[in-house]
Design an enzyme around this catalytic site. Structure first.
Site, PDB file in Angstrom:
ATOM      1  N   ASP A  19      -8.232  42.089  -3.697  1.00 12.67           N
ATOM      2  CA  ASP A  19      -8.374  40.749  -4.290  1.00 12.67           C
ATOM      3  C   ASP A  19      -6.934  39.907  -3.564  1.00 12.67           C
ATOM      4  O   ASP A  19      -6.122  40.417  -3.386  1.00 12.67           O
ATOM      5  CB  ASP A  19      -8.066  40.867  -5.866  1.00 12.67           C
ATOM      6  CG  ASP A  19      -7.957  39.417  -6.355  1.00 12.67           C
ATOM      7  OD1 ASP A  19      -8.588  38.682  -6.105  1.00 12.67           O
ATOM      8  OD2 ASP A  19      -6.834  39.515  -7.040  1.00 12.67           O
ATOM      9  N   ASP A 226      -5.972  42.413  -9.913  1.00 13.15           N
ATOM     10  CA  ASP A 226      -5.327  42.082 -11.043  1.00 13.15           C
ATOM     11  C   ASP A 226      -6.234  41.329 -12.184  1.00 13.15           C
ATOM     12  O   ASP A 226      -5.751  41.126 -13.210  1.00 13.15           O
ATOM     13  CB  ASP A 226      -4.210  41.207 -10.636  1.00 13.15           C
ATOM     14  CG  ASP A 226      -4.541  39.603 -10.484  1.00 13.15           C
ATOM     15  OD1 ASP A 226      -5.812  39.596  -9.986  1.00 13.15           O
ATOM     16  OD2 ASP A 226      -4.112  38.686 -11.128  1.00 13.15           O
TER      17      ASP A 226
HETATM   18  O1  LIG Z   1     -10.386  31.700 -10.445  1.00  8.21           O
HETATM   19  C1  LIG Z   1      -9.283  31.609 -10.039  1.00  8.21           C
HETATM   20  O2  LIG Z   1      -8.285  31.807 -10.501  1.00  8.21           O
HETATM   21  C2  LIG Z   1      -9.203  31.871  -8.603  1.00  8.21           C
HETATM   22  C3  LIG Z   1      -8.917  33.101  -8.085  1.00  8.21           C
HETATM   23  O3  LIG Z   1      -9.522  34.169  -8.297  1.00  8.21           O
HETATM   24  P1  LIG Z   1      -9.604  35.674  -7.789  1.00  8.21           P
HETATM   25  O4  LIG Z   1      -8.211  35.927  -7.927  1.00  8.21           O
HETATM   26  O5  LIG Z   1      -9.981  35.816  -6.252  1.00  8.21           O
HETATM   27  O6  LIG Z   1     -10.444  36.274  -8.579  1.00  8.21           O
HETATM   28  O7  LIG Z   1     -10.323  31.195  -7.704  1.00  8.21           O
HETATM   29  C4  LIG Z   1     -10.283  29.830  -7.837  1.00  8.21           C
HETATM   30  O8  LIG Z   1      -9.085  29.170  -7.956  1.00  8.21           O
HETATM   31  C5  LIG Z   1      -8.527  29.019  -6.685  1.00  8.21           C
HETATM   32  C6  LIG Z   1      -7.267  28.329  -6.825  1.00  8.21           C
HETATM   33  O9  LIG Z   1      -6.481  28.525  -7.995  1.00  8.21           O
HETATM   34  C7  LIG Z   1      -9.226  28.493  -5.477  1.00  8.21           C
HETATM   35  O10 LIG Z   1      -8.561  28.460  -4.466  1.00  8.21           O
HETATM   36  C8  LIG Z   1     -10.562  29.352  -5.401  1.00  8.21           C
HETATM   37  O11 LIG Z   1     -11.510  28.679  -4.491  1.00  8.21           O
HETATM   38  C9  LIG Z   1     -11.319  29.280  -6.662  1.00  8.21           C
HETATM   39  O12 LIG Z   1     -12.321  30.109  -6.604  1.00  8.21           O
END
Ligand SMILES: O=C(O)[C@@H](COP(=O)(O)O)O[C@H]1O[C@H](CO)[C@@H](O)[C@H](O)[C@H]1O
Length: 294
Positions: A19, A226
Site C-alpha cells: 500500500d 495500514d
Molecule cells: O482513501 C484514501 O484515503 C486514499 C488512500 O487510500 P489507500 O491508502 O491507497 O488505501 O485514497 C484517496 O485519496 C487520496 C488523497 O488522500 C487520493 O490521492 C487517491 O486518489 C484516493 O483514492
C-alpha cells in the site's frame, strides 16, 4: 486466503506488494525516506516492489518514477487496474498503448459506477459527496494534495471515492444496493471507495498467477498495508505486515504469518520488511526476462 504451505523460502523468487498512503509513504505527504535503504536493497536484489493503492493511474505514473519502480507492475484504484511493464506481459497478446504501457482493467468502468451512484442517491436518498463532485479547493484542503495532484486524483477510471454523510443504517442499505449491481464499498484511509468486485486482494492474486505462469515458479510473497481495504491483499500473500494507521480503524486480516509494526508510515514499512526478510542475503532475485512469454 494465503496458502498454508510456503514455497521454499531459501530458493523461491520474491515479490513485495505495498500500500502507499500511510505505508510506504508518510500519511501526510509523499515522503519515504525511512524506506529508502530497503528499496535500494530490494532493487539490487531484483525483487519487485509493487504498489497497490487507491490512487489513480495518473497519480502513480510520476510517483513510480520518483520511487524508482518503473520496471515493476502497479495496482491502481483499489484493484480496478493493473499496469504491466514489458517483462510481465504476454508479448503476443498484450500490446502497449502509445505511452508504452499495458494497463489491464480488472474491474468495471467508471461510467457504470457513476450511473449507479446517481440511481442510489435518487432511490434511497443516499447522502454522499463523490470526489469528482467536491470543489477542487475543498478536495485540496481535505486531502492536503496540491492543485495538480488533486486533478490527477480526480482522473478516475474504475473506482469512485466518496464521503459519506448519512448514518450507519443508510450506509448498510446503500452497500446492499451497490452489491446488487455487482459493486463494492470499501474503506480507504480518508474516503469510502466504490469499486467493481475486483479488490486489492484479487488484483494481487492475479499478479501472483501471472508471475507463476511466466516464470513457471511460485513466488514467496510479502504485503504491507495500514487500512481496512488492505485486508484482502494481506490475506492473499505468504507473509503480511500491518502498519498502525492514523485513522484509528481496525485492520484484522485472517493471516497466520502476520507482523504488526510498532512504527507507522515508512519507518513501520522498513521495520516490517526487516522482520520477515531481515536476513537480506537470503532474499532471492525475482528478475523477469524482458518481453515476457508469448
Ligand atoms: O482513501 C484514501 O484515503 C486514499 C488512500 O487510500 P489507500 O491508502 O491507497 O488505501 O485514497 C484517496 O485519496 C487520496 C488523497 O488522500 C487520493 O490521492 C487517491 O486518489 C484516493 O483514492
Amino acid at each position: 486466503m494465503n496458502a498454508l504451505t510456503l514455497p521454499d523460502t531459501a530458493s523461491a523468487p520474491r515479490l513485495l506488494f505495498t500500500d502507499l498512503d500511510g505505508s510506504l509513504l508518510d500519511p501526510c505527504r509523499d515522503d519515504w525516506r525511512a524506506a529508502r535503504p530497503w528499496l535500494a536493497r530490494l532493487k539490487q536484489l531484483d525483487v519487485p516492489v509493487i504498489p497497490v493503492t487507491c490512487r489513480t493511474r495518473s497519480e502513480i505514473l510520476p510517483l513510480r518514477q520518483a520511487l524508482g519502480l518503473t520496471h515493476t507492475p502497479f495496482i491502481a484504484e483499489s484493484g480496478a487496474l493493473v499496469g504491466l511493464p514489458p517483462a510481465w506481459r504476454h508479448a503476443r497478446l498484450e500490446r502497449p498503448g502509445p505511452d508504452g504501457l499495458v494497463v489491464r482493467a480488472l474491474g468495471v468502468d467508471i461510467s457504470f459506477i457513476r450511473q449507479r451512484l446517481r440511481v442510489w442517491r435518487e432511490r434511497l436518498g443516499a447522502r454522499f459527496t463523490t470526489m469528482s463532485e467536491m470543489p477542487l479547493d475543498e478536495l485540496m484542503a481535505f486531502t492536503g494534495l496540491g492543485e495538480s495532484d488533486a486533478r490527477l486524483a480526480r482522473m478516475r477510471e474504475g473506482s469512485e471515492p466518496l464521503l459519506w454523510h448519512g448514518d450507519d443504517r443508510s450506509l448498510a442499505a446503500f452497500r446492499e444496493g451497490l452489491a446488487g449491481d455487482g459493486l463494492c464499498l470499501v474503506r480507504g484511509g480518508r474516503f469510502w471507495h466504490v469499486t467493481g468486485t475486483s479488490h486489492k486482494g484479487s488484483a494481487v492474486s492475479w499478479l501472483i498467477e501471472r508471475f507463476a505462469a511466466l516464470r513457471g515458479q511460485r513466488p514467496l510473497t510479502l504485503a504491507l498495508g495500514d487500512g481496512p481495504n488492505d485486508v484482502p491483499m494481506l490475506e492473499a500473500v505468504d507473509h503480511a505486515v500491518v502498519i498502525p494507521g492514523s485513522h484509528g480503524l481496525e485492520v484484522v486480516p485472517q493471516q497466520q504469518r502476520l507482523y504488526r509494526s510498532k512504527a507507522n508510515g515508512p519507518a513501520g514499512w522498513a521495520e516490517g520488511v526487516s522482520h520477515w526478510w531481515g536476513r537480506a542475503e537470503s532474499v532471492r532475485p525475482a528478475a523477469m526476462v524482458a518481453a515476457g512469454a508469448s
